[in-house]
Design a protein around this motif. Structure first.
Motif, PDB file in Angstrom:
ATOM      1  N   UNK A  36       0.828  -1.194   0.000  1.00  0.00           N
ATOM      2  CA  UNK A  36       0.000   0.000   0.000  1.00  0.00           C
ATOM      3  C   UNK A  36       0.871   1.256   0.000  1.00  0.00           C
ATOM      4  N   UNK A  37       0.414   2.275  -0.726  1.00  0.00           N
ATOM      5  CA  UNK A  37       1.182   3.495  -0.865  1.00  0.00           C
ATOM      6  C   UNK A  37       0.872   4.485   0.246  1.00  0.00           C
ATOM      7  N   UNK A  38       1.860   4.817   1.034  1.00  0.00           N
ATOM      8  CA  UNK A  38       1.725   5.830   2.072  1.00  0.00           C
ATOM      9  C   UNK A  38       3.046   6.565   2.190  1.00  0.00           C
ATOM     10  N   UNK A  39       3.029   7.658   2.906  1.00  0.00           N
ATOM     11  CA  UNK A  39       4.255   8.401   3.163  1.00  0.00           C
ATOM     12  C   UNK A  39       4.278   8.865   4.603  1.00  0.00           C
ATOM     13  N   UNK A  40       5.455   8.889   5.167  1.00  0.00           N
ATOM     14  CA  UNK A  40       5.583   9.373   6.534  1.00  0.00           C
ATOM     15  C   UNK A  40       5.576  10.888   6.543  1.00  0.00           C
ATOM     16  N   UNK A  41       4.963  11.459   7.559  1.00  0.00           N
ATOM     17  CA  UNK A  41       4.963  12.908   7.689  1.00  0.00           C
ATOM     18  C   UNK A  41       5.846  13.349   8.854  1.00  0.00           C
ATOM     19  N   UNK A  42       5.891  12.580   9.902  1.00  0.00           N
ATOM     20  CA  UNK A  42       6.698  12.972  11.048  1.00  0.00           C
ATOM     21  C   UNK A  42       6.905  11.747  11.930  1.00  0.00           C
ATOM     22  N   UNK A 225       6.391  -4.075  17.292  1.00  0.00           N
ATOM     23  CA  UNK A 225       5.752  -2.936  17.953  1.00  0.00           C
ATOM     24  C   UNK A 225       5.983  -1.653  17.154  1.00  0.00           C
ATOM     25  N   UNK A 226       7.232  -1.416  16.755  1.00  0.00           N
ATOM     26  CA  UNK A 226       7.550  -0.199  16.008  1.00  0.00           C
ATOM     27  C   UNK A 226       6.863  -0.193  14.644  1.00  0.00           C
ATOM     28  N   UNK A 227       6.768  -1.361  14.015  1.00  0.00           N
ATOM     29  CA  UNK A 227       6.097  -1.443  12.725  1.00  0.00           C
ATOM     30  C   UNK A 227       4.620  -1.112  12.855  1.00  0.00           C
ATOM     31  N   UNK A 228       3.963  -1.681  13.873  1.00  0.00           N
ATOM     32  CA  UNK A 228       2.548  -1.397  14.100  1.00  0.00           C
ATOM     33  C   UNK A 228       2.342   0.086  14.388  1.00  0.00           C
ATOM     34  N   UNK A 229       3.200   0.652  15.199  1.00  0.00           N
ATOM     35  CA  UNK A 229       3.087   2.078  15.533  1.00  0.00           C
ATOM     36  C   UNK A 229       3.187   2.943  14.284  1.00  0.00           C
ATOM     37  N   UNK A 230       4.158   2.648  13.436  1.00  0.00           N
ATOM     38  CA  UNK A 230       4.344   3.436  12.225  1.00  0.00           C
ATOM     39  C   UNK A 230       3.173   3.270  11.268  1.00  0.00           C
ATOM     40  N   UNK A 231       2.741   2.032  11.073  1.00  0.00           N
ATOM     41  CA  UNK A 231       1.638   1.786  10.147  1.00  0.00           C
ATOM     42  C   UNK A 231       0.353   2.448  10.636  1.00  0.00           C
ATOM     43  N   UNK A 232       0.115   2.386  11.931  1.00  0.00           N
ATOM     44  CA  UNK A 232      -1.092   3.020  12.467  1.00  0.00           C
ATOM     45  C   UNK A 232      -1.081   4.526  12.182  1.00  0.00           C
ATOM     46  N   UNK A 233       0.032   5.153  12.471  1.00  0.00           N
ATOM     47  CA  UNK A 233       0.127   6.601  12.234  1.00  0.00           C
ATOM     48  C   UNK A 233      -0.033   6.920  10.754  1.00  0.00           C
ATOM     49  N   UNK A 234       0.581   6.101   9.881  1.00  0.00           N
ATOM     50  CA  UNK A 234       0.472   6.311   8.444  1.00  0.00           C
ATOM     51  C   UNK A 234      -0.980   6.195   7.990  1.00  0.00           C
ATOM     52  N   UNK A 235      -1.637   5.140   8.446  1.00  0.00           N
ATOM     53  CA  UNK A 235      -3.003   4.897   8.002  1.00  0.00           C
ATOM     54  C   UNK A 235      -3.948   5.988   8.474  1.00  0.00           C
ATOM     55  N   UNK A 236      -3.818   6.412   9.721  1.00  0.00           N
ATOM     56  CA  UNK A 236      -4.708   7.447  10.223  1.00  0.00           C
ATOM     57  C   UNK A 236      -4.490   8.771   9.507  1.00  0.00           C
ATOM     58  N   UNK A 256       9.662   1.208   2.553  1.00  0.00           N
ATOM     59  CA  UNK A 256      10.449   2.226   3.243  1.00  0.00           C
ATOM     60  C   UNK A 256      10.205   2.180   4.749  1.00  0.00           C
ATOM     61  N   UNK A 257       8.977   1.901   5.138  1.00  0.00           N
ATOM     62  CA  UNK A 257       8.670   1.813   6.563  1.00  0.00           C
ATOM     63  C   UNK A 257       9.452   0.679   7.201  1.00  0.00           C
ATOM     64  N   UNK A 258       9.476  -0.486   6.538  1.00  0.00           N
ATOM     65  CA  UNK A 258      10.217  -1.608   7.078  1.00  0.00           C
ATOM     66  C   UNK A 258      11.703  -1.279   7.206  1.00  0.00           C
ATOM     67  N   UNK A 259      12.227  -0.528   6.232  1.00  0.00           N
ATOM     68  CA  UNK A 259      13.630  -0.130   6.332  1.00  0.00           C
ATOM     69  C   UNK A 259      13.845   0.750   7.556  1.00  0.00           C
ATOM     70  N   UNK A 260      12.919   1.685   7.794  1.00  0.00           N
ATOM     71  CA  UNK A 260      13.043   2.555   8.957  1.00  0.00           C
ATOM     72  C   UNK A 260      12.998   1.778  10.251  1.00  0.00           C
TER      73      UNK A 260
END
Length: 265
Positions: A36-42, A225-236, A256-260
């Motif tokens: 799925x296509x998403x981008x991190x903002x912060x 845990x970190x993956x879930x946290x990032x994905x949740x923030x991305x999705x919301x 990219x998220x997995x790399x982070x």
């Protein structure tokens, strides 16, 4: 943002089996796939990370010991058409909450689509067992008060992991309470046992629908845990944007998220 009915809600459409029961941590990852296509903002603000990790561990044990086995058993005994109809029925029950949040966000066309889906699926769809509305071009989408508050400009606040309710933040936690109050079924139509049955049924249906997705996320995460946290923030963030393109300069996708988070799929 406003589109014709036949083009409505593709960016935020969800499978009919994806409600927002919120039971157990992983059910809230419904619909998320590594491509799925998403981008991190912060960076996600997680000031109580040790506490959150402890709660996450508890949620994972509850999922491993209870929810996942029940979901796999449900898949084993119930044919796919039956599971799909159950998911459709549960999603239809959530339509009033989606409708109210559509209106609160000023999304008149989307509110009309939600109302149309409720009417069509409740009648032609036999009380929501069948998604007849999609045949007429009324595609599903999801809304909740947390998203509405985000559209109004409320910041998410710190990240929190809720016991048995999964990943959230302060804004979305308040939104959950508001959605419960908005839902007419909670106020006039069902008793406590029926509410619990609906909540549990939604959790099992969502968990079954996402067995492979969650297994894949676990397999490809060094720090789940970190993956879930990032994905949740991305999705919301994507939900609140209503499918619009994110600001430039962020990450491109889940790879990219997995790399982070220290691993790659």
């Amino acid at each position: 943002m406003h589109e014709a009915v036949h083009r409505a809600a593709p960016a935020r459409s969800v499978r009919a089996r994806h409600g927002r029961s919120g039971v157990l941590a992983l059910t809230l990852l419904a619909g998320l796939a590594p491509s799925a296509k998403v981008r991190a903002q912060e960076t996600v603000w997680d000031p109580i990370e040790p506490v959150n990790r402890a709660v996450f561990g508890f949620n994972m044990l509850a999922d491993e010991w209870v929810l996942e086995p029940v979901a796999r058993g449900y898949r084993y005994v119930a044919p796919e058409p039956v599971r799909r109809s159950v998911g459709n029925f549960l999603a239809n029950l959530r339509s009033p909450v989606i409708f109210v949040n559509d209106l609160l966000q000023g999304e008149r066309e989307r509110a009309g689509i939600t109302l149309g889906r409720l009417m069509i699926n409740t009648t032609l769809g036999v009380f929501g067992l069948f998604d007849a509305a999609s045949t007429f071009g009324y595609l599903p989408h999801d809304e909740d008060l947390g998203q509405t508050l985000g559209v109004w400009g409320a910041p998410p606040g710190p990240y929190i992991m809720l016991p048995l309710l999964g990943p959230s933040n302060v804004r979305d936690a308040f939104g959950r309470v508001g959605d419960w109050a908005i839902d007419p079924l909670n106020n006039c139509c069902i008793d406590t046992d029926e509410r619990l049955g609906r909540l549990g049924g939604s959790a099992i249906s969502e968990r079954e629908a996402n067995i492979e997705v969650i297994d894949d996320l676990k397999r490809n995460s060094l720090d789940f845990y970190a993956t879930v946290r990032t994905i949740y923030a991305q999705r919301r963030a994507a939900d609140i944007r209503n499918g619009a393109a994110p600001p430039p300069g962020g990450q491109e996708n889940y790879e990219d998220i997995f790399k982070d988070e220290g691993t790659e799929p």
